[in-house]
Design an enzyme around this catalytic site. Structure first.
Site, short mmCIF file in Angstrom:
data_model
loop_
_atom_site.label_atom_id
_atom_site.label_comp_id
_atom_site.label_asym_id
_atom_site.label_seq_id
_atom_site.Cartn_x
_atom_site.Cartn_y
_atom_site.Cartn_z
N ASP A 113 76.12 -22.84 18.77
CA ASP A 113 75.53 -23.80 19.69
C ASP A 113 74.30 -24.44 19.05
O ASP A 113 74.32 -24.71 17.84
CB ASP A 113 75.18 -23.09 21.01
N HIS B 151 70.36 -26.23 25.10
CA HIS B 151 71.71 -25.86 25.50
C HIS B 151 72.06 -24.44 25.08
O HIS B 151 72.57 -23.64 25.87
CB HIS B 151 72.70 -26.86 24.89
N ASN C 290 84.27 -31.78 29.93
CA ASN C 290 83.70 -32.32 31.16
C ASN C 290 84.13 -33.75 31.44
O ASN C 290 83.33 -34.56 31.93
CB ASN C 290 82.16 -32.25 31.09
N SER D 245 80.43 -25.88 29.79
CA SER D 245 79.58 -25.13 28.86
C SER D 245 78.97 -23.92 29.53
O SER D 245 78.69 -22.91 28.87
CB SER D 245 78.45 -26.03 28.34
#
Length: 562
Positions: A21, A73, A165, A235
């Site tokens: 990530d 994130h 998404n 996520s």
């Protein structure tokens, strides 16, 4: 059901989870105690890689062992998996204790290179990770990314990927890495607090495995050592599943990677709104998973067959651990013993292809009607597509509203990676049935899903995946025209021909990428008035996808698709 589950188990102290990530805030009070610590830092070419790496810089750079999060994130994802539990601070991860390996490949904007992702995968393999969290995705197929995930599979690593998404049916397109047909991948959709599929979440009855909470999730953040934020997305759903798998790994240490996935999917809570949206039809249930006594595939039995939906479906699964039931027929008349079951209702009448290409073993395939195992009526079956082939394929004319039962078995009990594709054959699949289009300018929205290549059909760019559809157009006037094919889901190919048969075509022009590294195709050609031209639309490295084809004159102003 985490609170009830924690009465059984809440720690996985020996399980290493790799979070690929944007890194993490390593000093966060709710994360620091659960960070993985490298027993041999600086030994693998990264400097001082104590808790992970920063793959966005070269290994020779002194910062390469510092996966500090400058986006937020990765810190949020890490907290969902393993924020320290029972510390009277902030929030709690699904696993109260776990080893979080922070592998940074996303920069401050949330963007990252596939090569850096692969460096992180390689690092996770080399340093003993059992599970990888992948809360990212793109529409581009990468052969090098696929190869890296194959290596992870060979190492027994479970790769948990966000479904995306876009609010799209993933069975009709391509979202990677979630969409690769490997049985160590678990793809996760997002649900809300009311157990509804989140409006933004991708879904797919064959390509997405289960759902998990992903909407309005509180977790750690990178702003300070005590900061927390609420974020939403697949996520956020993905690390819930990763945390659950970490606890399953600790509770069932002798399970293979696929047996752990089987427990996960078999225990998912069935939610009516998820039927036909995710393959298991369910939402993550940690309590049931930890209490499970069965690590067979969830759709091993006819009574628990998976519900598929849509005109085109892509299934990724595994028949490892599957069994044969009493009264179960021998599919395609061949001895098996490791069958899986799906149910699918035809949305329209017409030819449909069922295909197991991509499976890792010698398959048999059968399609039935009927609602009970001992009362099934065989519609069609296939052992080998051709000759000594190990894949199975059959094309039948289905009737709208009729429910079909689909079984895949391993010949002589063979097991492994299982792929099933159900594809409604486009009416313009063959050159002889090319769809007529007219006018100097037009736009057509269609799909290459379910399409195939004919014997003798040309490959205009050398990159065809063999999913072509055909159009016939007669030039209304002489001029210079632009043919475009574009898709948000796949790399398109467009070609223009003249000729009267598929074996006698003359190529006028073709294009793979309209510009370098682009996925849209743009073919410019000169047309003679009254001449009939044939347009072929295909994909690169794809099972097919929805697309828009447009034609216009040399002004290049493409008409709206409507």
């Amino acid at each position: 059901q985490a609170v009830g589950a924690w009465d059984t188990l809440h720690d996985a102290p020996n399980v290493i989870v790799a979070i690929i990530d944007s890194g993490a805030r390593l000093t966060h009070t709710d994360l620091a105690a659960n960070l993985w610590t490298n027993p041999t830092p600086s030994a693998s070419g990264y400097i001082n890689d104590l808790h992970g790496i920063n793959a966005t810089v070269l290994p020779s750079n002194s910062a390469s062992g510092n996966p500090a999060d400058n986006n937020g994130h990765g810190t949020h994802v890490s907290g969902i998996i393993g924020a320290v539990g029972n510390n009277a601070t902030g929030t709690t991860g699904v696993a109260w204790k776990v080893q979080l390996m922070e592998l940074k490949f996303l920069d401050s904007t949330g963007s990252g290179a596939v090569s850096d992702e692969i460096a992180c995968i390689d690092y996770a393999i080399a340093h003993g990770a059992s599970i990888i969290n992948a809360s990212f995705g793109t529409t581009g197929f990468s052969s090098s990314e696929f190869a890296a995930l194959q290596l992870a599979r060979s190492s027994g690593i479970i790769f948990v990927a966000a479904a995306g998404n876009d609010g799209l049916d993933a069975d009709n397109g391509n979202d990677y890495p979630a969409g690769y047909a490997l049985d160590n991948i678990v793809s996760v959709a997002a649900t809300t607090r009311t157990d509804a599929l989140a409006s933004y979440s991708n879904y797919g009855s064959g390509s997405i495995d289960l759902a998990a909470p992903g909407d309005e999730i509180l977790s750690t953040y990178n702003s300070s050592d005590t900061s927390y934020e609420v974020l939403s997305g697949t996520s956020m759903a993905t690390p819930h599943v990763v945390g659950a798998l970490a606890l399953l790994k600790a509770h069932f240490p002798s399970d293979t990677y696929r047996q752990l996935i089987n427990r996960l999917l078999r225990s998912a809570s069935k939610i009516p709104g998820l039927g036909g949206k995710v393959q298991s039809g369910g939402r993550l249930n940690l309590a049931l998973a930890l209490a499970s006594t069965d690590n067979r595939p969830f759709n091993d039995d006819f009574a628990t067959r998976a519900q598929l939906a849509g005109a085109n479906v892509r299934v990724r699964s595994s028949n490892a651990g599957a069994t044969r039931e009493t009264d179960e027929p021998q599919h395609a008349g061949v001895a098996g013993g490791a069958s899986l079951w799906w149910t699918w209702t035809a949305p329209a009448t017409g030819p449909v292809t069922f295909d197991t290409t991509g499976s890792g073993y010698d398959t048999t395939l059968a399609v039935y009607t009927g609602s009970v195992l001992n009362g099934l009526q065989l519609v069609a079956a296939n052992d080998d597509t051709s000759g000594a082939d190990t894949t199975s394929s059959l094309t039948i004319t289905v009737m709208a509203g009729t429910t079909y039962q689909v079984a895949i078995d391993g010949k002589n009990g063979a097991t492994g990676n299982t792929v099933l594709k159900i594809g409604t054959v486009p009416p313009n699949n063959n050159f002889a049935s090319a769809q007529l289009v007219a006018g100097a300018s037009f736009a057509v929205s269609a799909t290459t899903l379910g399409a195939s290549v004919e014997p003798g059909e040309p490959d205009p760019t050398g990159f065809s995946s063999g999913h072509s559809v055909w159009y016939a157009w007669t030039a209304p006037a002489a001029g210079h025209f632009d043919l475009a094919a574009y898709s948000t889901q796949a790399d398109m190919i467009a070609a223009v021909y003249t000729g009267s048969s598929v074996s006698g075509l003359s190529l006028v022009a073709s294009n793979d990428d309209s510009i370098s590294y682009n996925t849209d195709s743009l073919v410019s050609f000169n047309a003679a008035a009254g001449q009939t031209y044939y347009f072929s639309i295909d994909n690169v490295d794809s099972d097919g996808s929805d697309f828009t084809m447009s034609l216009n004159d040399e002004s290049g102003q493409y008409p709206s698709a409507g």
